[in-house]
Design a protein around this motif. Structure first.
Motif, short mmCIF file in Angstrom:
data_model
loop_
_atom_site.label_atom_id
_atom_site.label_comp_id
_atom_site.label_asym_id
_atom_site.label_seq_id
_atom_site.Cartn_x
_atom_site.Cartn_y
_atom_site.Cartn_z
N GLY A 388 39.11 5.11 19.22
CA GLY A 388 39.64 6.41 19.17
C GLY A 388 39.50 6.61 17.32
N SER A 389 39.63 7.93 16.87
CA SER A 389 39.66 8.40 15.68
C SER A 389 40.76 9.33 15.49
N VAL A 390 41.66 9.49 14.68
CA VAL A 390 42.54 10.45 14.11
C VAL A 390 42.88 10.74 12.78
N GLY A 391 43.39 12.03 12.48
CA GLY A 391 43.85 12.27 11.19
C GLY A 391 42.99 13.02 10.34
N GLU A 392 41.73 13.12 10.55
CA GLU A 392 40.74 13.88 9.51
C GLU A 392 39.61 13.96 10.22
N PRO A 393 38.64 14.74 9.71
CA PRO A 393 37.15 14.60 10.40
C PRO A 393 36.70 13.21 10.14
N VAL A 414 36.34 8.49 20.76
CA VAL A 414 37.13 9.80 21.08
C VAL A 414 37.74 10.09 19.62
N ASP A 415 37.13 11.14 19.19
CA ASP A 415 37.90 12.00 17.78
C ASP A 415 38.69 12.81 18.31
N THR A 416 40.08 12.49 18.23
CA THR A 416 41.01 13.28 18.58
C THR A 416 41.64 14.37 17.55
N TRP A 417 41.65 15.58 17.61
CA TRP A 417 42.29 16.52 17.06
C TRP A 417 43.70 16.96 17.51
N TRP A 418 44.59 16.84 16.51
CA TRP A 418 45.89 17.43 16.99
C TRP A 418 46.82 17.28 15.63
N GLN A 419 48.07 17.50 15.81
CA GLN A 419 48.75 17.70 14.77
C GLN A 419 50.35 17.04 15.15
N PHE A 501 48.76 29.48 14.87
CA PHE A 501 47.81 29.04 14.01
C PHE A 501 47.88 27.83 13.44
N ALA A 502 46.77 27.09 13.36
CA ALA A 502 46.89 25.35 13.14
C ALA A 502 46.91 25.17 11.78
N GLY A 503 46.06 26.18 10.83
CA GLY A 503 45.96 25.79 9.46
C GLY A 503 44.73 25.07 9.14
N ASP A 504 43.96 24.66 9.94
CA ASP A 504 42.77 24.17 10.22
C ASP A 504 41.37 25.24 10.21
N GLY A 505 40.38 25.04 9.24
CA GLY A 505 39.11 25.66 9.56
C GLY A 505 38.33 25.09 10.61
N TRP A 515 33.83 21.78 15.59
CA TRP A 515 33.82 20.90 14.40
C TRP A 515 35.19 21.31 13.26
N LEU A 516 35.88 20.37 13.03
CA LEU A 516 36.92 20.45 12.21
C LEU A 516 36.34 20.62 10.70
N LEU A 517 36.96 21.48 9.87
CA LEU A 517 36.21 21.74 8.59
C LEU A 517 37.46 21.59 7.47
N GLY A 518 38.58 20.89 7.90
CA GLY A 518 39.60 20.64 7.08
C GLY A 518 40.72 21.79 6.70
N ARG A 519 41.65 21.69 6.13
CA ARG A 519 42.79 22.61 5.90
C ARG A 519 42.35 23.83 5.33
N VAL A 520 42.88 24.94 5.52
CA VAL A 520 42.74 26.11 4.84
C VAL A 520 43.80 26.68 4.12
N SER A 527 44.26 10.17 3.28
CA SER A 527 44.08 9.07 4.23
C SER A 527 44.78 9.36 5.59
N GLY A 528 44.57 10.59 5.83
CA GLY A 528 45.18 11.28 7.28
C GLY A 528 46.36 11.36 7.66
N HIS A 529 47.01 11.52 6.18
CA HIS A 529 48.54 11.96 5.93
C HIS A 529 48.59 13.12 5.38
C1 WT7 Z 1 46.12 17.62 10.43
C2 WT7 Z 1 47.37 17.22 10.87
C3 WT7 Z 1 47.62 14.20 14.50
C4 WT7 Z 1 47.83 12.73 13.95
C5 WT7 Z 1 47.44 12.71 12.49
C6 WT7 Z 1 47.88 13.61 11.48
C7 WT7 Z 1 44.15 16.78 10.36
C8 WT7 Z 1 44.05 15.49 12.69
C9 WT7 Z 1 41.94 15.32 12.98
C10 WT7 Z 1 40.56 15.29 13.70
C11 WT7 Z 1 39.85 16.68 11.84
C12 WT7 Z 1 42.10 16.18 11.75
C13 WT7 Z 1 43.83 18.34 10.74
C14 WT7 Z 1 45.43 18.77 11.25
N1 WT7 Z 1 43.31 16.33 11.67
N2 WT7 Z 1 43.10 15.00 13.27
N3 WT7 Z 1 40.49 14.40 14.79
N4 WT7 Z 1 39.68 15.85 13.02
N5 WT7 Z 1 41.17 16.94 11.20
O1 WT7 Z 1 48.94 14.48 11.63
O2 WT7 Z 1 49.97 14.77 9.68
O3 WT7 Z 1 50.32 16.36 11.42
O4 WT7 Z 1 48.12 16.37 10.13
O5 WT7 Z 1 45.39 16.47 10.27
O6 WT7 Z 1 43.77 18.93 9.33
O7 WT7 Z 1 45.82 19.77 11.09
P1 WT7 Z 1 49.44 15.67 10.80
#
Ligand code: WT7
Length: 657
Positions: A388-393, A414-419, A501-505, A515-520, A527-529
């Motif tokens: 699994g992968s999480v935190g950024e694209p 699994v590339d998991t997008w969430w917040q 509104f998630a704040g992501d493009g 496809w996630l394009l980063g924060r807007v 580092s995913g933080h």
């Molecule tokens: C932001 C949320 C969810 C736990 C880790 C971060 C970015 C998160 C992905 C992904 C692209 C991602 C977004 C999101 N993000 N997962 N799989 N692909 N971007 O939690 O600190 O609440 O940050 O992390 O930009 O909005 P967070």
């Protein structure tokens, strides 16, 4: 623009990895999930919720009569800790390992579900003896040791609310979070092991509580991990070994309302003040458990699961402390850093425990990739079956490397997008069902409704990029920002009426994958933080050298983005400031002290002026061009168009770091 060009290249990803028939045949997630959720979304979530043990069954699934304040399963009652621990023991699985703990120095501990229950019950009683009542807030500032999870479980078991603060945050960050939540108790340890050394935690708590900074705190409960000397405040500080050791091991978990607050977790926003994201009981656990089981294909009797996230982040909540335990999984918890004693440590852990599911962040994968495949190749990683992968694209190169060198060229990723706000995974492939595409988070999970909108709120279709929104409420959604309902509405629900509104493009590709394009917004991802530009700017201007500061997130090969700060020094401080290199060091240390080492700028650039619009707004877009070494974009809206020349001249003269 070069960035658009890169995105287009990405979106023409042609490598596809279909699930194998063997994997699909044994997969937990069945393709029908999509159909069931589409037919009856609320019924679908009710079915998932019923996988949990309810002290009092719910009859109402969702009350959305007062948006954006949702109530899920709100006439039901449950206990999270009972669901995560007691029910597995009662089902006869008490002997199953809940936690394989690996300390950084190499010490190990194994806790069965029965042993975990014993510890959590005793800790729950110790908290009660310290006067903690349902609804009270408890701050947790701990290293990654089993007591961190035990503490979280014990707090929620008695209906109290935890606020875990990442051990890398400074005393000041800790104090502001403790104070905002009005915590009554802080649970901490003397320290933990990091990079081969005992690293202290208790002194930061002492500093945070010094004087009358946090008057709400009555006690500090201290776990001994490193046996470092610590200062001790009589009457306030309590030994964990004593308080927990002496407490009774009998504790019957009572049910709490599904909408009872479960935890607060602070995250950076677009202003200087972090937001206390509030999650509640029933909906949160429902989605954490459902996603953990289906997205990671958890076969709890045979899998060994390892999520490398710290409990100080949402990933360490949903996919260490709650989801895996709710599902009766056996999981690894590792205390230290990946490079200690050397960069083979993670792979030695995978080999030693037979880790079959590994969940980590792209930044870690890129660090390993840079060092080369010979390191993981020295270990037996054949137990791995899901990644699994999480935190950024995750960039396709890192994805391919991860699959090949860690996943033996067969494990699905699994590339998991969430917040933090969504509480649990929202967009992700499902292993055994989805044909994988490197770099794309792919599809909303069954039960999740996402859309991409343009600036005017018009829904965009395939081939278009815009802003990611969630169009329907979901069980693990945040219920608010602690103490600030207006900010909750304003931040997430005001931009598009009735939509989150998630704040992501994001962009749908031609095949309908996301496809996630980063924060807007002005939020960086290092580092995913999540870090806020405003928070770091205010830390910088709190130093007497600094008159003004502007911070941007610049692309970084390893960390995704890096913090780059442009500062204007105070004229009268210039002679004290020494040369640019000294200034840079002093200011970087200052930010680290104010917020924590994670916020330390990679680069500080001393400038005479900042690019501003006529209304005085800093044009970060132009600073990002400078920081990423690109030709500078359109400057026509600048009040003084010569500013950018002077800044880039400065940079050509040698940026300091
Ligand atoms: C932001 C949320 C969810 C736990 C880790 C971060 C970015 C998160 C992905 C992904 C692209 C991602 C977004 C999101 N993000 N997962 N799989 N692909 N971007 O939690 O600190 O609440 O940050 O992390 O930009 O909005 P967070």
């Amino acid at each position: 623009m070069s960035a658009d060009h890169e995105i287009d290249n990405l979106l023409h990803e042609e490598r596809h990895f279909a699930p194998t028939a063997t994997f699909s045949a044994q997969a937990i997630a069945k393709p029908e999930l999509y159909e069931q959720a589409k037919q009856d979304r609320l019924g679908f979530w009710a079915t998932q919720a019923k996988q949990l043990h309810w002290h009092k069954p719910f009859t109402r699934t969702l009350d959305w009569s007062n948006p954006p304040f949702a109530k899920w399963f709100d006439d039901g009652q449950l206990n999270v800790s009972y669901n995560c621990i007691d029910r597995h023991v009662l089902a006869g699985n008490g002997e199953r390992t809940a936690i394989f703990f690996e300390g950084e120095p190499g010490d190990t501990r194994e806790l069965s579900y029965a042993e975990l229950l014993h510890e959590v019950k005793k800790t729950a009683n110790a908290l009660i003896n310290l006067g903690i009542k349902p609804g009270d807030r408890v701050a947790i500032y701990m290293p990654m040791i089993p007591e961190a999870v035990i503490a979280m479980q014990a707090v929620v078991r008695i209906g109290a609310v935890h606020s875990v603060i990442f051990g890398g945050f400074s005393a000041d960050s800790l104090a502001s979070r403790i104070d905002d939540a009005q915590a009554k108790l802080v649970i901490t340890s003397d320290g933990g092991y990091r990079k081969g050394k005992a690293s202290a935690l208790k002194p930061a708590v002492d500093e945070a509580l010094a004087g009358d900074r946090c008057p709400s705190v009555k006690n500090v409960l201290v776990v001994r991990r490193t046996n470092q000397d610590v200062a001790w405040v009589e009457g306030r500080d309590v030994e964990w070994s004593q308080a927990v050791g002496e407490a009774s091991d009998e504790h019957e978990a009572q049910g709490f309302d599904a909408e009872h607050p479960l935890f607060i977790l602070y995250t950076s926003g677009t202003t200087g003040k972090p937001k206390g994201i509030l999650h509640t009981t029933g909906g949160y656990l429902t989605q954490a458990a459902y996603t953990h089981k289906n997205v990671f294909d958890l076969h709890e009797q045979t899998d060994v699961y390892w999520c490398t996230a710290d409990v100080g982040w949402i990933t360490g909540h949903s996919y260490v402390a709650y989801g895996p335990l709710a599902n009766g999984a056996s999981q690894v918890i590792y205390e230290g850093t990946p490079e200690t004693p050397d960069w083979g440590r993670w792979w030695s852990i995978v080999q030693k425990y037979g880790v079959s599911i590994l969940y980590t962040a792209p930044t870690a994968i890129r660090s390993f990739m840079k060092l080369g495949s010979q390191i993981p190749n020295e270990y037996d990683l054949s137990s791995i079956r899901v990644l699994g992968s999480v935190g950024e694209p995750i960039n396709p190169e890192a994805w391919m490397w991860y699959r090949k060198h860690i996943g033996g060229s067969h494990a699905p990723i699994v590339d998991t997008w969430w917040q933090t706000e969504t509480g649990a995974i929202m967009v992700s492939p499902l292993p055994g069902i989805t044909t994988l595409k490197p770099g794309s988070a792919q599809v909303p999970l069954p039960g999740v409704s996402a859309a991409i909108l343009d600036d005017d709120g018009k829904e965009l279709g395939r081939g278009h990029a815009g802003l990611l929104v969630l169009t329907e409420p979901w069980p693990s959604m945040l219920r608010g920002i602690w103490g600030d309902p207006e900010r909750f509405k304003e931040t997430y629900w005001a931009r598009f009426e009735g939509k989150y509104f998630a704040g992501d493009g994001a962009k749908w590709d031609e095949e309908g994958d996301l496809w996630l394009l980063g924060r807007v917004d002005d939020v960086m991802n290092v580092s995913g933080h999540r870090l806020s530009t405003a928070e770091i700017e205010s830390a910088l201007v709190s130093h007497h050298f600094v008159a003004e500061a502007a911070v941007v997130g610049a692309k970084d090969e390893t960390t995704g983005q890096a913090v780059v700060a442009f500062v204007i020094l105070r004229q009268n401080q210039l002679e004290n400031a020494g040369n640019d290199a000294d200034v840079s060091k002093i200011l970087r240390d200052h930010v680290s002290k104010e917020i924590g080492p994670i916020a330390r700028p990679r680069t500080i650039i001393v400038v005479k002026e900042l690019p501003k619009t006529r209304s005085g707004k800093i044009m970060r877009r132009l600073l990002r061009d400078v920081a990423e070494d690109r030709p500078i974009g359109d400057v026509t809206t600048l009040a003084d168009t010569s500013v950018m020349q002077s800044i880039s001249g400065k940079l050509a003269g040698g940026a300091n770091d």
